[in-house]
Design a protein around this motif. Sequence first.
Motif, PDB file in Angstrom:
ATOM      1  N   GLN A 103     -19.550 -10.678  -7.436  1.00 44.39           N
ATOM      2  CA  GLN A 103     -20.270  -9.478  -7.018  1.00 44.39           C
ATOM      3  C   GLN A 103     -21.759  -9.699  -7.239  1.00 44.39           C
ATOM      4  O   GLN A 103     -22.219  -9.844  -8.370  1.00 44.39           O
ATOM      5  CB  GLN A 103     -19.795  -8.246  -7.792  1.00 44.39           C
ATOM      6  N   ASP A 104     -22.510  -9.757  -6.144  1.00 41.43           N
ATOM      7  CA  ASP A 104     -23.959  -9.958  -6.225  1.00 41.43           C
ATOM      8  C   ASP A 104     -24.593  -8.681  -6.764  1.00 41.43           C
ATOM      9  O   ASP A 104     -24.418  -7.593  -6.189  1.00 41.43           O
ATOM     10  CB  ASP A 104     -24.517 -10.287  -4.847  1.00 41.43           C
ATOM     11  N   PRO A 105     -25.347  -8.752  -7.879  1.00 40.00           N
ATOM     12  CA  PRO A 105     -25.943  -7.528  -8.448  1.00 40.00           C
ATOM     13  C   PRO A 105     -27.106  -6.972  -7.630  1.00 40.00           C
ATOM     14  O   PRO A 105     -27.559  -5.852  -7.896  1.00 40.00           O
ATOM     15  CB  PRO A 105     -26.421  -7.985  -9.828  1.00 40.00           C
TER      16      PRO A 105
END
Length: 302
Positions: A103-105
């Motif tokens: 999950q890319d922040p």
Amino acid sequence: MIPSVDDSIPEDPIDFQLDNEISDLQDQISALKAQRSIQVSTILSSQSTRSTLNRLRVSQKQSKLSPTTTDTTPLLSTSTAQLVHTRENLYRLCAGITTFRIQDPDPNAVDDGKVLGLRIDVASTGKFVRPYYVMLNKPFAGSELLRVHRHTIPPCIPLSLLVDRYLPNGKGSAAMGSKEPGAKKQDLRRFARALRKEIVGYHNRVSVIKGLRKEFKLDEKVSRKGKGRERVIADISAADAEAKQVRIEWVDGRIGRCVVGDGGEVRKCVVIGEEGRDFETERRVARGAMEGIGERLREGIY
């Protein structure tokens, strides 16, 4: 005219013999240490050893330890750690490619920050090298096409060529499972397999070159007496970033270059010296796989 003085050190056959014996003993010590480590790991990770250690620990808990009794807790801890290490190595060996989700922040990341990761494990010279990672995302709205987002693949691996072949995302491309006729379909499985094959081939070629340097003692310090006097090969190194070309330099001035195929076979070899090409050495070197270059070179030396 002042006569020249020869200050060279005379060759002593006794020193030469002692140097060879010391080198042989050092090689034997290294081999015995490696063999001992393997045997200890095998014994500690076996099921019978763990069962014996567990029974001893239970019996020791029920009765007080005498001064002569050995505590089995450290051995059992070492056995458990070795078992975990063996299972991890077995998994990395059998499952060379692992997928996972990230999950890319970044709140502005494409596709809500969903990233698919590929982990590629490769073993070289009996050890696992640092894993390689490829991150993929879906940057096109309403499309399932994948694109390489980030990666840790070294520049010597033709990643862009593999992406163009197996993960096309330009006009006329289609995602995996698409039924669009005539479209260039992406194939993530073939991409991952081809990429790992390239990485494995690269590490195999590099390890063979390192083995050749060790075989001909090229990394050892050259002295005026001892093993340095018998050196025939001056240098063996990779001539390109992909290590698909091997450069061989002889002490007598000959220089050769070998072209290695994707399967590790020597496709071509050219050896040039002061008197022109050495066709006999070329035929000998290009006679088989890359792993046998050292043996074929020694055929011409001795």
